[in-house]
Design an enzyme around this catalytic site. Structure first.
Site, PDB file in Angstrom:
ATOM      1  N   HIS A 220      -3.751  -4.613   7.851  1.00 28.45           N
ATOM      2  CA  HIS A 220      -3.928  -3.556   8.865  1.00 28.45           C
ATOM      3  C   HIS A 220      -2.806  -3.682  10.009  1.00 28.45           C
ATOM      4  CE1 HIS A 220      -5.933   0.220   9.716  1.00 28.45           C
ATOM      5  NE2 HIS A 220      -5.482   0.142  10.886  1.00 28.45           N
TER       6      HIS A 220
ATOM      7  N   HIS B  73       1.468   1.272   6.303  1.00 26.02           N
ATOM      8  CA  HIS B  73       2.053   2.128   7.279  1.00 26.02           C
ATOM      9  C   HIS B  73       3.318   1.458   7.765  1.00 26.02           C
ATOM     10  CE1 HIS B  73       2.056   5.280  10.080  1.00 26.02           C
ATOM     11  NE2 HIS B  73       2.656   4.310  10.815  1.00 26.02           N
TER      12      HIS B  73
ATOM     13  N   GLU C 122      -8.901   0.200  -2.822  1.00 27.60           N
ATOM     14  CA  GLU C 122      -9.587   0.008  -1.480  1.00 27.60           C
ATOM     15  C   GLU C 122     -10.565   1.273  -1.554  1.00 27.60           C
ATOM     16  OE1 GLU C 122      -6.726  -2.218   1.308  1.00 27.60           O
ATOM     17  OE2 GLU C 122      -6.932  -0.306   1.672  1.00 27.60           O
TER      18      GLU C 122
ATOM     19  N   THR D  94      -8.540   6.157   9.996  1.00 25.85           N
ATOM     20  CA  THR D  94      -8.084   4.925   9.127  1.00 25.85           C
ATOM     21  C   THR D  94      -9.155   4.145   9.359  1.00 25.85           C
ATOM     22  OG1 THR D  94      -6.081   3.645   9.105  1.00 25.85           O
ATOM     23  CG2 THR D  94      -6.846   4.077  11.229  1.00 25.85           C
TER      24      THR D  94
ATOM     25  N   ASN E 279       1.067  -0.990   0.196  1.00 20.37           N
ATOM     26  CA  ASN E 279      -0.090   0.003  -0.064  1.00 20.37           C
ATOM     27  C   ASN E 279       0.886   1.331   0.021  1.00 20.37           C
ATOM     28  OD1 ASN E 279      -1.636   2.202   0.959  1.00 20.37           O
ATOM     29  ND2 ASN E 279      -3.032   0.848   1.699  1.00 20.37           N
TER      30      ASN E 279
ATOM     31  N   HIS F 164      -5.681   3.416  -1.414  1.00 17.55           N
ATOM     32  CA  HIS F 164      -6.889   3.863  -0.739  1.00 17.55           C
ATOM     33  C   HIS F 164      -7.271   5.326  -1.119  1.00 17.55           C
ATOM     34  CE1 HIS F 164      -9.876   3.033   2.981  1.00 17.55           C
ATOM     35  NE2 HIS F 164     -10.144   3.966   2.066  1.00 17.55           N
TER      36      HIS F 164
END
Length: 253
Positions: free
Chosen positions: A201, A225, A75, A110, A8, A44
């Site tokens: 996540h 992240h 996403e 988030t 991501n 996203h």
């Protein structure tokens, strides 16, 4: 099948957006990760454009045409801007392989919960059907609740993405084993219902291998992240290889 790593790149865009210089480059980040062995790229794009912007989506979709074995995953909340991107990309023959439906509000910091299918199924059903008509696989962002997996299949989903923050928060605590059991049970229920299993996540280099080892049928992990935080120190290529090594370690155990 080897668990696929989708990177991501939202946080690359977040840093870029603090200035007007176009750096760091989102497409360059994606390219370096793909060259190092990543299996796909995730974005996203939120309605407020806080990180990924519309131009990024189209530039990344064009880039992914050069990587036919890799997957592009978009996403977002399908009741906001997600379907607009999918329709536009399909119209340009740049459709993503996967759309992950996430129940975020427009102002949400988030993603922090999955869909409630007792409440959301009827509004999701036609949106999933539209994605299928455009040739796009649909994954629903779900909490690790085994009794919800058959409902996800019934509404038309192809996969679920298990929301893994509770597992990550329990890592290194007495609750770790119980959380892993929750995810293993949810994944098995998804497989039994005929769904593919994704996860994401707060997965990172510490907790990823154990997750891969414990969760049956895992097809893909989407990591942003922690990945980008590691890349600031290690570089994109070395970080990609480190996460692939974590996956391999879990696969072999």
């Amino acid at each position: 099948m080897t668990v696929q790593l989708s990177v991501n790149v939202n946080k690359v865009a977040l840093v870029r957006n603090t200035r007007h210089l176009g750096i760091p480059s989102v497409t360059r980040a994606a390219t370096l990760c793909l060259q190092a062995g990543a299996h796909g790229v995730t974005v996203h794009p939120r309605p407020d454009g806080r990180h990924i912007r519309p131009q990024d989506v189209f530039e990344l979709a064009a880039l992914m045409k050069q990587w036919p074995r890799a997957e592009f995953n978009i996403e977002g909340n399908p009741t906001q801007n997600l379907l607009d991107f999918i329709r536009a990309l399909a119209g340009r023959d740049m459709r993503p392989q996967q759309a992950t439906f996430v129940p975020d509000s427009e102002s949400q910091f988030t993603s922090d919960h999955g869909w409630s299918l007792s409440r959301d199924a009827e509004r999701l059903r036609p949106l999933i059907a539209e994605c299928h008509a455009l040739g796009v696989r649909v994954s629903l962002f779900m909490d690790p609740m085994p009794d919800q997996m058959a409902a996800a299949r019934a509404v038309g989903a192809d996969r679920v993405e298990l929301y893994t923050e509770p597992y990550a928060a329990a890592w290194g605590t007495p609750d770790q084993a119980a959380q892993l059991q929750r995810y293993a049970a949810a994944a098995q229920a998804a497989l039994d219902a005929g769904l593919g299993v994704n996860a994401g996540h707060d997965l990172n280099r510490d907790n990823l291998a154990a997750f891969v080892r414990a969760v049956p049928g895992l097809a893909e992990v989407s990591i942003g992240h922690a990945f980008i935080a590691d890349a600031l120190e290690l570089g994109y290529a070395a970080t990609t290889q480190a996460y692939l090594a974590c996956i391999a370690s879990g696969d072999k155990s």
